[in-house]
Scaffold this motif. Sequence first.
Motif, PDB file in Angstrom:
ATOM      1  N   SER A 187      58.066 -64.394  79.899  1.00  0.00           N
ATOM      2  CA  SER A 187      56.968 -65.365  79.807  1.00  0.00           C
ATOM      3  C   SER A 187      57.509 -66.790  79.840  1.00  0.00           C
ATOM      4  O   SER A 187      58.183 -67.219  78.910  1.00  0.00           O
ATOM      5  CB  SER A 187      56.205 -65.176  78.498  1.00  0.00           C
ATOM      6  OG  SER A 187      55.517 -63.952  78.501  1.00  0.00           O
ATOM      7  N   GLY A 188      57.203 -67.513  80.884  1.00  0.00           N
ATOM      8  CA  GLY A 188      57.619 -68.923  80.968  1.00  0.00           C
ATOM      9  C   GLY A 188      59.112 -69.064  81.185  1.00  0.00           C
ATOM     10  O   GLY A 188      59.827 -68.086  81.414  1.00  0.00           O
TER      11      GLY A 188
ATOM     12  N   GLY B 432      51.406 -75.523  72.043  1.00  0.00           N
ATOM     13  CA  GLY B 432      51.278 -76.614  73.006  1.00  0.00           C
ATOM     14  C   GLY B 432      52.605 -77.334  73.193  1.00  0.00           C
ATOM     15  O   GLY B 432      52.944 -77.744  74.309  1.00  0.00           O
ATOM     16  N   THR B 433      53.360 -77.474  72.115  1.00  0.00           N
ATOM     17  CA  THR B 433      54.654 -78.153  72.189  1.00  0.00           C
ATOM     18  C   THR B 433      55.596 -77.414  73.138  1.00  0.00           C
ATOM     19  O   THR B 433      56.270 -78.029  73.967  1.00  0.00           O
ATOM     20  CB  THR B 433      55.303 -78.228  70.791  1.00  0.00           C
ATOM     21  OG1 THR B 433      54.366 -78.808  69.885  1.00  0.00           O
ATOM     22  CG2 THR B 433      56.578 -79.041  70.809  1.00  0.00           C
ATOM     23  N   ALA B 434      55.643 -76.092  73.013  1.00  0.00           N
ATOM     24  CA  ALA B 434      56.551 -75.305  73.858  1.00  0.00           C
ATOM     25  C   ALA B 434      56.116 -75.386  75.324  1.00  0.00           C
ATOM     26  O   ALA B 434      56.955 -75.543  76.223  1.00  0.00           O
ATOM     27  CB  ALA B 434      56.592 -73.858  73.389  1.00  0.00           C
ATOM     28  N   LEU B 437      57.098 -78.676  76.715  1.00  0.00           N
ATOM     29  CA  LEU B 437      58.536 -78.704  77.034  1.00  0.00           C
ATOM     30  C   LEU B 437      58.783 -78.094  78.411  1.00  0.00           C
ATOM     31  O   LEU B 437      59.545 -78.621  79.222  1.00  0.00           O
ATOM     32  CB  LEU B 437      59.343 -77.907  76.011  1.00  0.00           C
ATOM     33  CG  LEU B 437      59.648 -78.551  74.669  1.00  0.00           C
ATOM     34  CD1 LEU B 437      60.387 -77.548  73.780  1.00  0.00           C
ATOM     35  CD2 LEU B 437      60.506 -79.806  74.841  1.00  0.00           C
ATOM     36  N   MET B 438      58.124 -76.950  78.665  1.00  0.00           N
ATOM     37  CA  MET B 438      58.295 -76.291  79.970  1.00  0.00           C
ATOM     38  C   MET B 438      57.815 -77.199  81.094  1.00  0.00           C
ATOM     39  O   MET B 438      58.461 -77.317  82.135  1.00  0.00           O
ATOM     40  CB  MET B 438      57.538 -74.966  79.998  1.00  0.00           C
ATOM     41  CG  MET B 438      58.121 -73.924  79.054  1.00  0.00           C
ATOM     42  SD  MET B 438      57.288 -72.321  79.244  1.00  0.00           S
ATOM     43  CE  MET B 438      57.729 -71.543  77.685  1.00  0.00           C
ATOM     44  N   ARG B 439      56.681 -77.864  80.871  1.00  0.00           N
ATOM     45  CA  ARG B 439      56.162 -78.775  81.899  1.00  0.00           C
ATOM     46  C   ARG B 439      57.152 -79.892  82.183  1.00  0.00           C
ATOM     47  O   ARG B 439      57.351 -80.306  83.326  1.00  0.00           O
ATOM     48  CB  ARG B 439      54.842 -79.406  81.430  1.00  0.00           C
ATOM     49  CG  ARG B 439      53.704 -78.430  81.419  1.00  0.00           C
ATOM     50  CD  ARG B 439      52.360 -79.098  81.747  1.00  0.00           C
ATOM     51  NE  ARG B 439      51.350 -78.042  81.793  1.00  0.00           N
ATOM     52  CZ  ARG B 439      50.508 -77.755  80.785  1.00  0.00           C
ATOM     53  NH1 ARG B 439      50.520 -78.485  79.681  1.00  0.00           N
ATOM     54  NH2 ARG B 439      49.659 -76.751  80.893  1.00  0.00           N
ATOM     55  N   PRO B 453      53.417 -75.185  93.016  1.00  0.00           N
ATOM     56  CA  PRO B 453      52.682 -75.918  91.972  1.00  0.00           C
ATOM     57  C   PRO B 453      51.501 -75.130  91.406  1.00  0.00           C
ATOM     58  O   PRO B 453      50.974 -75.471  90.365  1.00  0.00           O
ATOM     59  CB  PRO B 453      52.196 -77.166  92.700  1.00  0.00           C
ATOM     60  CG  PRO B 453      52.083 -76.742  94.121  1.00  0.00           C
ATOM     61  CD  PRO B 453      53.173 -75.744  94.348  1.00  0.00           C
ATOM     62  N   GLY B 454      51.115 -74.069  92.094  1.00  0.00           N
ATOM     63  CA  GLY B 454      49.987 -73.291  91.586  1.00  0.00           C
ATOM     64  C   GLY B 454      50.381 -72.334  90.489  1.00  0.00           C
ATOM     65  O   GLY B 454      49.530 -71.691  89.884  1.00  0.00           O
ATOM     66  N   SER B 455      51.672 -72.208  90.221  1.00  0.00           N
ATOM     67  CA  SER B 455      52.125 -71.168  89.306  1.00  0.00           C
ATOM     68  C   SER B 455      51.813 -71.495  87.844  1.00  0.00           C
ATOM     69  O   SER B 455      50.964 -72.314  87.558  1.00  0.00           O
ATOM     70  CB  SER B 455      53.608 -70.901  89.527  1.00  0.00           C
ATOM     71  OG  SER B 455      53.955 -69.670  88.936  1.00  0.00           O
ATOM     72  N   PHE B 456      52.532 -70.894  86.951  1.00  0.00           N
ATOM     73  CA  PHE B 456      52.084 -70.797  85.554  1.00  0.00           C
ATOM     74  C   PHE B 456      51.967 -72.109  84.790  1.00  0.00           C
ATOM     75  O   PHE B 456      51.393 -72.128  83.711  1.00  0.00           O
ATOM     76  CB  PHE B 456      52.958 -69.797  84.793  1.00  0.00           C
ATOM     77  CG  PHE B 456      54.380 -70.250  84.589  1.00  0.00           C
ATOM     78  CD1 PHE B 456      55.332 -70.073  85.581  1.00  0.00           C
ATOM     79  CD2 PHE B 456      54.754 -70.851  83.411  1.00  0.00           C
ATOM     80  CE1 PHE B 456      56.634 -70.482  85.395  1.00  0.00           C
ATOM     81  CE2 PHE B 456      56.069 -71.270  83.216  1.00  0.00           C
ATOM     82  CZ  PHE B 456      57.003 -71.084  84.205  1.00  0.00           C
ATOM     83  N   LEU B 457      52.499 -73.185  85.325  1.00  0.00           N
ATOM     84  CA  LEU B 457      52.472 -74.421  84.508  1.00  0.00           C
ATOM     85  C   LEU B 457      51.326 -75.358  84.909  1.00  0.00           C
ATOM     86  O   LEU B 457      51.132 -75.647  86.067  1.00  0.00           O
ATOM     87  CB  LEU B 457      53.806 -75.143  84.622  1.00  0.00           C
ATOM     88  CG  LEU B 457      54.918 -74.474  83.818  1.00  0.00           C
ATOM     89  CD1 LEU B 457      56.236 -75.164  84.058  1.00  0.00           C
ATOM     90  CD2 LEU B 457      54.605 -74.476  82.333  1.00  0.00           C
TER      91      LEU B 457
END
Lengths: 457, 457
Positions: A187-188, B432-434, B437-439, B453-457
């Motif tokens: 995940s992620g 939301g913090t995690a 961070l991924m973003r 860009p359509g993926s999980f983020l």
Amino acid sequence: MISTSLMDEFRSIVGNEWFLDTPEDLATYSYDGFLPEFRPDAVIVPGKTDEISKIMGVANRERVNIIPRGAGTNISGTSVARKGGVIMAFHRMNKILEIDPENMCAVVQPGVVNADLQKEVARYGLMYPPDPASMYVSTIGGNVALNAGGPRGVKYGATKDYLLGLKVVLPSGDLIKTGGKTFKNVSGYDLTRLMCGSEGTLGIFTEITVRLVPLPPAKATLQAIYSDLDDAAKTVSAIIGSGIVPTTLELIDRVVLDVIRDYGGAEFSRKAEALLLIEVDGEEVSVLTQGERIEKFCREKGAIEVQRATSPDEAEKLWQARRSAFGAVASVRPSCVVEDATVPVKRLPDIIRKILELSDKYRVQIGILAHAGDGNLHPIFMTDLRDKEEMARIDKAMEEMYEAAISMGGTLSGEHGIGIAKDRFMPMEFTGTAIELMRRIKRVFDPNNILNPGSFL
Amino acid sequence: MISTSLMDEFRSIVGNEWFLDTPEDLATYSYDGFLPEFRPDAVIVPGKTDEISKIMGVANRERVNIIPRGAGTNISGTSVARKGGVIMAFHRMNKILEIDPENMCAVVQPGVVNADLQKEVARYGLMYPPDPASMYVSTIGGNVALNAGGPRGVKYGATKDYLLGLKVVLPSGDLIKTGGKTFKNVSGYDLTRLMCGSEGTLGIFTEITVRLVPLPPAKATLQAIYSDLDDAAKTVSAIIGSGIVPTTLELIDRVVLDVIRDYGGAEFSRKAEALLLIEVDGEEVSVLTQGERIEKFCREKGAIEVQRATSPDEAEKLWQARRSAFGAVASVRPSCVVEDATVPVKRLPDIIRKILELSDKYRVQIGILAHAGDGNLHPIFMTDLRDKEEMARIDKAMEEMYEAAISMGGTLSGEHGIGIAKDRFMPMEFTGTAIELMRRIKRVFDPNNILNPGSFL
């Protein structure tokens, strides 16, 4: 320097007794397993996650450097206040929170000593494979920060291969959770792995979930002595090529063998140019046949002496040479620098020859211990820190050694980390673009650069 | 939409025949193993790293989305142009560049099919362990992007455990190298692992170095049938608790068994509520005794039928039920959604019970295949995409299933990835913090958000 009122604010979070700033305390925390000394401004010893969040909140607001530190056994200078600041120590957070045999995992606080975890999980017939030489002192938190390996790495891998999840306090004071108890998790982005080996620069681990494996029921230990280093290397290739995956495949070179003999650590032939210590583990039946096959390889490839332990006591004896190596080496000269060059396994003889050449060229005494099964060398430079001229020669030898390792497809560090010991060599292994990516990742987690800012970036 | 002149610029980089934009081509690349369809603006098929750098340079300058795509077998919608753009396909870059038996590794281009690599390395007595069900079609590049697992994962882990190094073209067009041929490498942040499972959002892999292991000389395969699901779960616990690490430990539930029987895929008792397919590998002697011990566990825990293969042909027969499962299930209804909830292994019976409950509650047909040994479930929702009302019920069932999995300490995805299939569930697993961070990590690599860009983020 940190103001008195700020000191008081930190003090009020953990209580007076856990905020240390006497000259004795500062001296104690001014060095780690690496050599250079940097006096911190203070030492703080949090007792729980909540306190760590508060400390980081204050540190981030006031731009105070925080340097997380386990047992300080790392030899890359990863836990010293190179740029000043407060050392955060974890000896109060040393509880094994849970051993979960059904899910084959354990949850621990960062200050748990590796060997203590090993001992506890063994009661359930389980094993935590990473076994750094420092395991009787070093902490799981430190092991994760450095992605510690160890002799069992050939078969079992390193810390990253057993790290399932983390709770992490970020420099902002926010807490995040990564991974968990499941063996698989996609995940992620893999923040758990990004933290592993991040050398205390991205976040502070407050809870660590590690995977455990069944304790192997049987073990065979062999020692082989060679009068020619190449014969030892050929044995390593033969074992690996045979499909046997040894647990441990350690090599000791002549320089270290001589030192061990003089030190009284163990006795072996004067003709000994190299020693292999080999271990396999698993089910009794297969360990027995593997042990026999390995003995045959050793003899075929020219070992002048092979011993195969038939009892745990005998096995313990065979480990004696390897175990006494660091003590013996430390007795030769006032200081020793243990390095960590790593190459693809078949290039092992090449890099060893290169190191012998450098030893001559720069007139420095270098002994070699190697995790031969995974191409991970520990060249030991015996020296005296105070001898600036000799240290300069060592520096040159080291630089040439790393250039050679990289040119052979190797890396600056197999298991010790970069820290302040090898940050200057980073451009050998990485392009400017890659280093800049790392710097920007650091900034994502730590925009004010307060977490171990003296480290490799 | 992409302008004609920009199309021409892309075309000039790869040559006319490798830039596809006919309606047929666009239709072909508008879907992957997941269901929703998104028509790309074009498809580009680079032949070498240098071309990829140039393509990314143009794409980054002109803000054109690039969606890397292996064989498109992923079932999380990770390789479709959700927000428009150009699909980058890798079937020209399908060469095994090197098999290096002495260093136990291989270097491949991203388009190499997993099974082709398996076959080639087997000639050297070696194995590449990750074995996703898609292995006869899916590519190593796609496997790395998704951190693919497979049935052998119980013993051998997933793609990340075999990924040693990468060459990566960044969205800027710059090339970086991470890792290498050494098994141990702790230099800097672990960019290699960060790339693994990043779902095509951080960079484009142009060269992949993977670790190989010795091909185990022997294997034992068992099939056990249970009239009670709990007995099967007890067998799983007994095997894992015994210290045996099975290679494979697959579970098939009653729903799927009934479908397989009706489909003619295999024959078994009408009383069958669950089937376990168990495999161990290793040295002949230990495999034999392990096989016997496992058979005993199955019988003790109440299996109504146990078969132990004594030849490869017999083993192949036992795999038949598992292998025909997806085909059989696909024949029941027009569409099927394969999910990927994963829990700590001892919670397996709990999550299965929960899924049965949800099947009732929402009147949806759900069959279960599970990699029982690592708690990785594949609930299969049998449906018809066009039936909006049923799809809405499935969506609710899925949401409740993931809530349950997370509350049991599990994860949204064990091995299929998040993609567009489960991006909406991310806040269940991460704060939301995690996620932020991924973003921000994404932005470090891809400031203009052009890579998938359509993926999980």
